[in-house]
Scaffold this motif. Structure first.
Motif, PDB file in Angstrom:
ATOM      1  N   VAL A  61       0.835  -1.201   0.000  1.00 27.13           N
ATOM      2  CA  VAL A  61       0.000   0.000   0.000  1.00 27.13           C
ATOM      3  C   VAL A  61       0.873   1.255   0.000  1.00 27.13           C
ATOM      4  CG1 VAL A  61      -1.623   1.339   1.403  1.00 27.13           C
ATOM      5  CG2 VAL A  61      -2.011  -1.087   1.011  1.00 27.13           C
ATOM      6  N   SER A  62       1.914   1.263   0.842  1.00 27.53           N
ATOM      7  CA  SER A  62       2.716   2.492   0.902  1.00 27.53           C
ATOM      8  C   SER A  62       3.522   2.684  -0.380  1.00 27.53           C
ATOM      9  CB  SER A  62       3.617   2.493   2.140  1.00 27.53           C
ATOM     10  OG  SER A  62       4.564   1.475   2.029  1.00 27.53           O
ATOM     11  N   ALA A  63       3.956   1.578  -0.988  1.00 26.20           N
ATOM     12  CA  ALA A  63       4.699   1.720  -2.238  1.00 26.20           C
ATOM     13  C   ALA A  63       3.799   2.200  -3.363  1.00 26.20           C
ATOM     14  CB  ALA A  63       5.326   0.378  -2.620  1.00 26.20           C
ATOM     15  N   ALA A  64       2.538   1.778  -3.313  1.00 24.83           N
ATOM     16  CA  ALA A  64       1.612   2.138  -4.383  1.00 24.83           C
ATOM     17  C   ALA A  64       1.060   3.555  -4.216  1.00 24.83           C
ATOM     18  CB  ALA A  64       0.464   1.133  -4.429  1.00 24.83           C
ATOM     19  N   ARG A  65       1.044   4.022  -2.961  1.00 20.34           N
ATOM     20  CA  ARG A  65       0.388   5.298  -2.660  1.00 20.34           C
ATOM     21  C   ARG A  65       0.905   6.436  -3.541  1.00 20.34           C
ATOM     22  NH1 ARG A  65      -1.109   5.340   3.018  1.00 20.34           N
ATOM     23  NH2 ARG A  65      -3.058   4.613   2.111  1.00 20.34           N
ATOM     24  N   ALA A  66       2.204   6.486  -3.738  1.00 16.38           N
ATOM     25  CA  ALA A  66       2.801   7.569  -4.515  1.00 16.38           C
ATOM     26  C   ALA A  66       2.261   7.612  -5.935  1.00 16.38           C
ATOM     27  CB  ALA A  66       4.316   7.402  -4.536  1.00 16.38           C
ATOM     28  N   TYR A  67       1.942   6.436  -6.456  1.00 13.79           N
ATOM     29  CA  TYR A  67       1.495   6.375  -7.844  1.00 13.79           C
ATOM     30  C   TYR A  67      -0.021   6.485  -7.972  1.00 13.79           C
ATOM     31  CZ  TYR A  67       6.188   4.626  -8.663  1.00 13.79           C
ATOM     32  OH  TYR A  67       7.531   4.494  -8.731  1.00 13.79           O
ATOM     33  N   MET A  68      -0.700   6.126  -6.911  1.00 14.79           N
ATOM     34  CA  MET A  68      -2.149   6.019  -7.030  1.00 14.79           C
ATOM     35  C   MET A  68      -2.866   7.089  -6.222  1.00 14.79           C
ATOM     36  SD  MET A  68      -2.414   1.894  -6.728  1.00 14.79           S
ATOM     37  CE  MET A  68      -4.118   1.731  -7.232  1.00 14.79           C
ATOM     38  N   ALA A  69      -2.339   8.300  -6.286  1.00 17.07           N
ATOM     39  CA  ALA A  69      -2.885   9.384  -5.475  1.00 17.07           C
ATOM     40  C   ALA A  69      -4.394   9.511  -5.646  1.00 17.07           C
ATOM     41  CB  ALA A  69      -2.191  10.675  -5.841  1.00 17.07           C
ATOM     42  N   TYR A  70      -4.877   9.306  -6.861  1.00 16.97           N
ATOM     43  CA  TYR A  70      -6.301   9.549  -7.129  1.00 16.97           C
ATOM     44  C   TYR A  70      -7.174   8.354  -6.787  1.00 16.97           C
ATOM     45  CZ  TYR A  70      -4.195  13.438  -9.506  1.00 16.97           C
ATOM     46  OH  TYR A  70      -3.450  14.540  -9.768  1.00 16.97           O
ATOM     47  N   GLU A  71      -6.542   7.260  -6.486  1.00 14.84           N
ATOM     48  CA  GLU A  71      -7.350   6.078  -6.192  1.00 14.84           C
ATOM     49  C   GLU A  71      -7.081   5.568  -4.792  1.00 14.84           C
ATOM     50  OE1 GLU A  71      -8.221   3.310  -9.208  1.00 14.84           O
ATOM     51  OE2 GLU A  71      -7.285   4.522 -10.753  1.00 14.84           O
ATOM     52  N   GLY A  72      -6.950   6.517  -3.889  1.00 19.83           N
ATOM     53  CA  GLY A  72      -6.668   6.168  -2.499  1.00 19.83           C
ATOM     54  C   GLY A  72      -7.690   5.222  -1.909  1.00 19.83           C
ATOM     55  N   SER A  73      -8.925   5.270  -2.429  1.00 23.89           N
ATOM     56  CA  SER A  73      -9.980   4.427  -1.862  1.00 23.89           C
ATOM     57  C   SER A  73      -9.649   2.941  -2.015  1.00 23.89           C
ATOM     58  CB  SER A  73     -11.314   4.735  -2.540  1.00 23.89           C
ATOM     59  OG  SER A  73     -11.206   4.443  -3.914  1.00 23.89           O
ATOM     60  N   ILE A  74      -8.997   2.609  -3.124  1.00 25.79           N
ATOM     61  CA  ILE A  74      -8.639   1.209  -3.340  1.00 25.79           C
ATOM     62  C   ILE A  74      -7.691   0.737  -2.251  1.00 25.79           C
ATOM     63  CG2 ILE A  74      -7.368  -0.345  -4.881  1.00 25.79           C
ATOM     64  CD1 ILE A  74      -8.495   1.339  -7.194  1.00 25.79           C
ATOM     65  N   LEU A  75      -6.722   1.605  -1.960  1.00 21.57           N
ATOM     66  CA  LEU A  75      -5.733   1.242  -0.947  1.00 21.57           C
ATOM     67  C   LEU A  75      -6.376   1.170   0.435  1.00 21.57           C
ATOM     68  CD1 LEU A  75      -2.834   3.462  -2.262  1.00 21.57           C
ATOM     69  CD2 LEU A  75      -3.183   1.031  -2.633  1.00 21.57           C
ATOM     70  N   GLN A  76      -7.293   2.143   0.680  1.00 24.04           N
ATOM     71  CA  GLN A  76      -8.000   2.129   1.963  1.00 24.04           C
ATOM     72  C   GLN A  76      -8.806   0.847   2.123  1.00 24.04           C
ATOM     73  OE1 GLN A  76     -10.325   5.700   2.274  1.00 24.04           O
ATOM     74  NE2 GLN A  76      -8.467   6.929   2.574  1.00 24.04           N
ATOM     75  N   ASN A  77      -9.428   0.461   1.022  1.00 29.79           N
ATOM     76  CA  ASN A  77     -10.242  -0.742   1.036  1.00 29.79           C
ATOM     77  C   ASN A  77      -9.405  -1.958   1.450  1.00 29.79           C
ATOM     78  OD1 ASN A  77     -11.818  -2.966   0.396  1.00 29.79           O
ATOM     79  ND2 ASN A  77     -12.844  -1.901  -1.277  1.00 29.79           N
ATOM     80  N   VAL A  78      -8.235  -2.097   0.833  1.00 30.87           N
ATOM     81  CA  VAL A  78      -7.379  -3.234   1.155  1.00 30.87           C
ATOM     82  C   VAL A  78      -6.926  -3.163   2.605  1.00 30.87           C
ATOM     83  CG1 VAL A  78      -5.217  -4.400   0.609  1.00 30.87           C
ATOM     84  CG2 VAL A  78      -6.616  -3.497  -1.218  1.00 30.87           C
ATOM     85  N   THR A  79      -6.608  -1.937   3.040  1.00 29.70           N
ATOM     86  CA  THR A  79      -6.182  -1.779   4.428  1.00 29.70           C
ATOM     87  C   THR A  79      -7.296  -2.178   5.390  1.00 29.70           C
ATOM     88  OG1 THR A  79      -4.874   0.076   3.633  1.00 29.70           O
ATOM     89  CG2 THR A  79      -5.021  -0.196   6.004  1.00 29.70           C
ATOM     90  N   ALA A  80      -8.532  -1.751   5.044  1.00 28.47           N
ATOM     91  CA  ALA A  80      -9.675  -2.096   5.901  1.00 28.47           C
ATOM     92  C   ALA A  80      -9.892  -3.604   5.921  1.00 28.47           C
ATOM     93  CB  ALA A  80     -10.929  -1.384   5.400  1.00 28.47           C
ATOM     94  N   LEU A  81      -9.795  -4.219   4.740  1.00 30.48           N
ATOM     95  CA  LEU A  81      -9.977  -5.675   4.663  1.00 30.48           C
ATOM     96  C   LEU A  81      -8.929  -6.385   5.500  1.00 30.48           C
ATOM     97  CD1 LEU A  81     -10.717  -6.145   0.861  1.00 30.48           C
ATOM     98  CD2 LEU A  81     -12.269  -6.651   2.739  1.00 30.48           C
ATOM     99  N   ARG A  82      -7.750  -5.793   5.520  1.00 26.87           N
ATOM    100  CA  ARG A  82      -6.657  -6.394   6.275  1.00 26.87           C
ATOM    101  C   ARG A  82      -6.988  -6.474   7.758  1.00 26.87           C
ATOM    102  NH1 ARG A  82      -2.081  -3.801   8.895  1.00 26.87           N
ATOM    103  NH2 ARG A  82      -0.260  -5.166   8.924  1.00 26.87           N
ATOM    104  N   SER A  83      -7.513  -5.356   8.321  1.00 28.12           N
ATOM    105  CA  SER A  83      -7.785  -5.406   9.764  1.00 28.12           C
ATOM    106  C   SER A  83      -9.000  -6.281  10.062  1.00 28.12           C
ATOM    107  CB  SER A  83      -7.947  -3.999  10.352  1.00 28.12           C
ATOM    108  OG  SER A  83      -8.464  -3.125   9.417  1.00 28.12           O
TER     109      SER A  83
END
Lengths: 193, 254
Positions: A61-83
């Motif tokens: 997620v942190s490596a992708a964040r720099a590239y996916m600034a506009y799609e932060g929701s996708i990363l948030q989703n994965v983070t939420a699924l993780r917990s």
């Protein structure tokens, strides 16, 4: 005299029957204990690999964040699924674990599919390494999951077959759930977040 | 006297055939895909690694992921290269110089590496044993394959690609400090006999590992009649236990 011999024979037979019953009783118990331990041991292996995946996600997620600034929701989703998934794992409830794992897997697959839309991201060395590690982790999980399920199958078969089925419940051995390989988990799920 | 000998030789012949078939879905090299010269170099290098580190690097070449006859517990042929790798690594009995060994690597050390390639599907897989996951990470396994295996395979230089990959993997494995009295594996290169084609050929044209059946029959008869010929590995002898793996490593296509 004759009566004594008969009594003696009956007594010997009774002892033999009792002894073989006792041997069968204890060996059945020992067998179930061993199978049960095997299931636990394989589950520990599964958990270890699940933990590996769990630890990997923040890096991705942190490596992708720099590239996916506009799609932060996708990363948030994965983070939420993780917990959510970690909570399920802690609860120890196999249905919850199965469910959370399925969501997690489709989340990760979705994330990888999304990466395809970002050539810069895809060619980033960090992401490539992470993807290889993730792939290795997925392979390990499916291997350990298969072994766990085989151990569960052996265990379940054992407690349901005669004579163990007479005593298993009394000894506290109950049927265990499988850690299901999700149907279609090898296929790419649609992007749904 | 002569009749008993003859009868006995027939019985032994059939027993030998059954043994040969039951064990030999995958065979040590008798090279019909990879050039013998490269196979020899792979064997020599892998043996040196085994001697220095006790780790076993095994190469397994499959003409195809279909028709190889390696089956999982449910009896279905395995077509997925990852699953096939895990199965061969952990559960396929493979011939070693003094018998049969199941599990690549030394027992307890789990220090095996399996390089598996499927030529028709153009897929490769490096499966790393539990004990070497720290020395050969998934990323390193992938990097080695990308640098050595993939470019050579793209040019059709299978032997060279496999050899370079074996060497690169071998260099990742640290030498063993402990006194080494573990047995060497002896064989490191295997090919799958593709069983799908053999059903259509008449038995007098059967080839087992590239050797015509009639040659084998004559040899076995000779072996029975003249015990001098009966050397070599005692099939089904000891060494059942080996190393284990759990899906670690990397895979891809060329």
């Amino acid at each position: 005299m004759k009566g004594k011999i008969v009594v003696a024979i009956v007594a010997i037979i009774a002892v033999i029957v009792f002894a073989s019953f006792a041997v069968m009783y204890f060996s059945t118990y020992n067998k179930l204990v061993a199978l049960n331990a095997s299931v636990d041991e394989k589950w520990a292996q599964v958990e270890q690999e699940l933990q590996r995946r769990y630890d990997l996600i923040p890096n991705i997620v942190s490596a992708a964040r720099a590239y996916m600034a506009y799609e932060g929701s996708i990363l948030q989703n994965v983070t939420a699924l993780r917990s959510q998934w970690m909570n399920a794992l802690r609860s120890g409830n196999m249905d919850a674990i199965n469910n959370a794992t399925a969501q997690m897997e489709s989340g990760i697959t979705g994330l990888i599919v999304t990466f395809e839309a970002y050539p810069d991201l895809r060619s980033s060395e960090v992401i490539q390494s992470l993807m290889i590690t993730l792939e290795g982790t997925e392979n390990r999980i499916s291997t350990e999951r298969m072994r766990f399920n085989e151990a569960v199958r052996d265990y379940n078969t054992a407690i349901q077959s005669f004579p163990a089925n007479l005593w298993a419940a009394g000894w506290g051995f109950t049927v265990k759930s499988y850690f299901e390989a999700q149907v279609g988990s090898t296929e790419v799920p649609p992007l749904n977040f | 006297m002569a009749r008993t000998l003859f009868r006995r030789s027939i019985v032994i012949f059939f027993l030998a055939l059954i043994l040969a078939y039951s064990f030999c879905v995958i065979q040590p090299a008798t090279c019909y895909i990879i050039e013998a010269e490269w196979v020899e170099r792979i064997e020599i290098y892998a043996r040196a690694v085994d001697a220095n580190t006790t780790a076993e690097i095994v190469v397994c070449v499959f003409p195809s992921l279909y028709g190889h006859g390696v089956k999982d517990h449910s009896g279905a042929e395995i077509h997925d290269i990852v699953k096939l790798g895990v199965y061969i690594f952990n559960e396929e009995p493979l011939e070693v110089y003094d018998g049969i060994q199941t599990g690549i690597g030394k027992k307890g050390k789990d220090n095996g590496v399996l390089i598996l390639v499927a030529l028709e599907e153009r897929q490769w897989r490096i499966e790393v044993g539990y004990g070497l996951e720290g020395d050969i990470t998934d990323i390193e396994a992938n990097l080695i394959a990308q640098n050595y295996l993939v470019p050579a395979f793209q040019q059709g230089n299978y032997g060279e690609g496999l050899y370079d990959t074996v060497v690169a993997l071998g260099q990742q494995i640290p030498a063993s400090n402990e006194p080494n009295n573990l047995k060497l594996r002896g064989y490191y290169y295997y090919e799958s006999a593709n069983t799908s084609g053999s059903s259509s050929t008449p038995f007098w044209e059967w080839e087992i590992f590239g050797i015509p059946l009639w040659v084998i029959i004559i040899f076995i008869l000779f072996g029975v009649l003249f015990p001098v010929f009966r050397r070599g590995p005692s099939r089904g002898g000891g060494r059942w236990g080996g190393g284990r793996s759990g899906g670690g490593g990397a895979g891809g296509r060329w």
